[in-house]
Design a protein around this motif. Structure first.
Motif, PDB file in Angstrom:
ATOM      1  N   GLN A 157       0.877  -1.170   0.000  1.00  0.00           N
ATOM      2  CA  GLN A 157       0.000   0.000   0.000  1.00  0.00           C
ATOM      3  C   GLN A 157       0.913   1.217   0.000  1.00  0.00           C
ATOM      4  O   GLN A 157       1.497   1.569   1.017  1.00  0.00           O
ATOM      5  N   GLY A 158       1.065   1.817  -1.151  1.00  0.00           N
ATOM      6  CA  GLY A 158       2.030   2.892  -1.263  1.00  0.00           C
ATOM      7  C   GLY A 158       3.447   2.336  -1.315  1.00  0.00           C
ATOM      8  O   GLY A 158       3.691   1.235  -1.828  1.00  0.00           O
ATOM      9  N   THR A 159       4.378   3.075  -0.730  1.00  0.00           N
ATOM     10  CA  THR A 159       5.790   2.703  -0.817  1.00  0.00           C
ATOM     11  C   THR A 159       6.373   2.214   0.500  1.00  0.00           C
ATOM     12  O   THR A 159       7.565   1.884   0.547  1.00  0.00           O
ATOM     13  N   SER A 160       5.553   2.150   1.553  1.00  0.00           N
ATOM     14  CA  SER A 160       6.124   1.729   2.841  1.00  0.00           C
ATOM     15  C   SER A 160       5.130   1.007   3.752  1.00  0.00           C
ATOM     16  O   SER A 160       5.470   0.704   4.892  1.00  0.00           O
ATOM     17  N   ASN A 161       3.920   0.755   3.264  1.00  0.00           N
ATOM     18  CA  ASN A 161       2.933   0.022   4.056  1.00  0.00           C
ATOM     19  C   ASN A 161       2.456  -1.185   3.281  1.00  0.00           C
ATOM     20  O   ASN A 161       2.505  -1.218   2.049  1.00  0.00           O
ATOM     21  N   ARG A 162       1.978  -2.186   4.018  1.00  0.00           N
ATOM     22  CA  ARG A 162       1.481  -3.392   3.373  1.00  0.00           C
ATOM     23  C   ARG A 162       0.134  -3.781   3.957  1.00  0.00           C
ATOM     24  O   ARG A 162      -0.171  -3.503   5.119  1.00  0.00           O
ATOM     25  N   ASN A 163      -0.663  -4.429   3.134  1.00  0.00           N
ATOM     26  CA  ASN A 163      -1.991  -4.898   3.546  1.00  0.00           C
ATOM     27  C   ASN A 163      -1.848  -6.324   4.069  1.00  0.00           C
ATOM     28  O   ASN A 163      -2.032  -7.300   3.337  1.00  0.00           O
ATOM     29  N   GLN A 164      -1.522  -6.449   5.334  1.00  0.00           N
ATOM     30  CA  GLN A 164      -1.274  -7.772   5.897  1.00  0.00           C
ATOM     31  C   GLN A 164      -2.543  -8.615   5.984  1.00  0.00           C
ATOM     32  O   GLN A 164      -2.485  -9.844   5.866  1.00  0.00           O
ATOM     33  N   GLN A 165      -3.677  -7.951   6.179  1.00  0.00           N
ATOM     34  CA  GLN A 165      -4.942  -8.692   6.221  1.00  0.00           C
ATOM     35  C   GLN A 165      -5.167  -9.414   4.890  1.00  0.00           C
ATOM     36  O   GLN A 165      -5.559 -10.592   4.866  1.00  0.00           O
ATOM     37  N   LEU A 166      -4.905  -8.732   3.788  1.00  0.00           N
ATOM     38  CA  LEU A 166      -5.049  -9.356   2.480  1.00  0.00           C
ATOM     39  C   LEU A 166      -4.007 -10.457   2.287  1.00  0.00           C
ATOM     40  O   LEU A 166      -4.313 -11.526   1.744  1.00  0.00           O
ATOM     41  N   GLU A 167      -2.796 -10.219   2.739  1.00  0.00           N
ATOM     42  CA  GLU A 167      -1.748 -11.231   2.601  1.00  0.00           C
ATOM     43  C   GLU A 167      -2.130 -12.527   3.303  1.00  0.00           C
ATOM     44  O   GLU A 167      -1.961 -13.628   2.753  1.00  0.00           O
ATOM     45  N   PHE A 168      -2.666 -12.410   4.508  1.00  0.00           N
ATOM     46  CA  PHE A 168      -3.073 -13.610   5.238  1.00  0.00           C
ATOM     47  C   PHE A 168      -4.254 -14.314   4.554  1.00  0.00           C
ATOM     48  O   PHE A 168      -4.359 -15.545   4.576  1.00  0.00           O
ATOM     49  N   LYS A 169      -5.123 -13.525   3.935  1.00  0.00           N
ATOM     50  CA  LYS A 169      -6.244 -14.119   3.211  1.00  0.00           C
ATOM     51  C   LYS A 169      -5.730 -14.899   2.007  1.00  0.00           C
ATOM     52  O   LYS A 169      -6.178 -16.022   1.739  1.00  0.00           O
ATOM     53  N   LEU A 170      -4.773 -14.307   1.286  1.00  0.00           N
ATOM     54  CA  LEU A 170      -4.197 -15.005   0.136  1.00  0.00           C
ATOM     55  C   LEU A 170      -3.523 -16.297   0.580  1.00  0.00           C
ATOM     56  O   LEU A 170      -3.644 -17.338  -0.083  1.00  0.00           O
ATOM     57  N   GLU A 171      -2.825 -16.228   1.699  1.00  0.00           N
ATOM     58  CA  GLU A 171      -2.169 -17.417   2.220  1.00  0.00           C
ATOM     59  C   GLU A 171      -3.193 -18.514   2.522  1.00  0.00           C
ATOM     60  O   GLU A 171      -2.992 -19.689   2.167  1.00  0.00           O
ATOM     61  N   SER A 172      -4.286 -18.151   3.170  1.00  0.00           N
ATOM     62  CA  SER A 172      -5.269 -19.155   3.578  1.00  0.00           C
ATOM     63  C   SER A 172      -5.927 -19.829   2.385  1.00  0.00           C
ATOM     64  O   SER A 172      -6.236 -21.024   2.426  1.00  0.00           O
ATOM     65  N   VAL A 173      -6.134 -19.072   1.316  1.00  0.00           N
ATOM     66  CA  VAL A 173      -6.807 -19.628   0.139  1.00  0.00           C
ATOM     67  C   VAL A 173      -5.852 -20.463  -0.716  1.00  0.00           C
ATOM     68  O   VAL A 173      -6.223 -21.515  -1.235  1.00  0.00           O
ATOM     69  N   LEU A 174      -4.604 -20.020  -0.848  1.00  0.00           N
ATOM     70  CA  LEU A 174      -3.657 -20.700  -1.748  1.00  0.00           C
ATOM     71  C   LEU A 174      -2.779 -21.727  -1.043  1.00  0.00           C
ATOM     72  O   LEU A 174      -2.035 -22.458  -1.705  1.00  0.00           O
TER      73      LEU A 174
END
Length: 201
Positions: A157-174
Motif C-alpha cells: 500500500q504505497g511505498t512503505s505500508n502493506r496490507n497484511q490482512q489481504l496477505e493472510f487471506k491469500l495465504e489461507s486460500v492458496l
C-alpha cells in the motif's frame, strides 16, 4: 528506489545461511493454477506482468549466461508474444520483466529464464520471481524466493505500508496449492519506488 532497503541482505546476502535445498524452478509452474484460483475465488485479475530478480557476477561466463537467457526469451517473444526487458535497479540488482496477457506464457517464460541460470551453474544468483495481480484498488504479488524454495504473498500500500490482512487471506486460500513460506519473518516487503509502481520499476 526502496526495493531492498529491508531485504537487500535477506534475499541477497544473509539469506545464504538460511537457504534451503528445496528451491526448484519447477515450483514456478504452481502459478499456472494459482492464477485461476486468484481470479475465481478471490476476484483478482493478473496484472499481465511478472519479473525475475537476480544478482550479477563480474565474469565473462556470467555475461554469456545472461545473453543466453535473453536469447531464450527473444525466441519466446517470437513464438508467444511475451515481451521482455532488462532493468538494473539502484542497488545493482538485475530484473527481467515480462509482459503478456496470457498467464501461462508468463509462467513458462520465467521458468525458462530461471532454469537457464541454474543449468549454467548460477542458480545461487537467483533471488526472487514475482507475479502480479490487481483488484479494484488492491495490488498483490506472489513472490517465489529461490533462497527459501517457497512462495509468500505481498500486498503493498504505497511505498512503505502493506496490507497484511489481504496477505493472510491469500495465504489461507492458496495454502496447499502453492508451497508457502511458513515462517512469516521471511515474507520480505519488496517496496515499489512509487505509489502505483511495481517493485521492479
Amino acid at each position: 528506489m526502496g526495493l531492498f532497503d529491508s531485504v537487500r541482505a535477506a534475499l541477497g546476502i544473509s539469506a545464504e545461511s538460511d537457504a534451503t535445498s528445496r528451491a526448484d524452478p519447477d515450483d514456478l509452474f504452481g502459478m499456472s493454477t494459482a492464477y485461476l484460483t486468484m481470479e475465481a475465488d478471490l476476484g483478482f485479475d493478473p496484472s499481465n506482468e511478472a519479473a525475475l530478480c537476480f544478482s550479477s557476477v563480474d565474469s565473462t561466463d556470467f555475461a554469456d549466461t545472461v545473453d543466453a537467457v535473453e536469447a531464450i526469451l527473444t525466441a519466446g517473444e517470437e513464438e508467444t508474444g511475451t515481451e521482455f526487458r532488462r532493468h538494473t535497479d539502484g542497488h545493482g540488482y538485475n530484473w527481467v520483466i515480462l509482459v503478456d496477457d496470457d498467464p501461462e506464457d508468463l509462467v513458462t517464460s520465467v521458468h525458462f529464464a530461471a532454469d537457464e541460470f541454474i543449468e549454467r551453474g548460477y542458480g545461487s544468483r537467483l533471488l526472487a520471481a514475482l507475479f502480479g495481480f490487481r483488484k479494484d484498488g488492491d495490488r498483490a504479488y506472489w513472490v517465489y524466493s529461490f533462497r527459501r524454495g517457497a512462495y509468500y504473498p505481498f500486498s503493498p500500500q504505497g511505498t512503505s505500508n502493506r496490507n497484511q490482512q489481504l496477505e493472510f487471506k491469500l495465504e489461507s486460500v492458496l495454502n496447499g496449492e502453492l508451497e508457502i513460506e511458513d515462517d512469516e519473518s521471511y515474507w520480505y516487503p519488496l517496496w515499489p519506488s512509487t505509489r502505483d509502481g511495481h517493485p521492479w520499476n
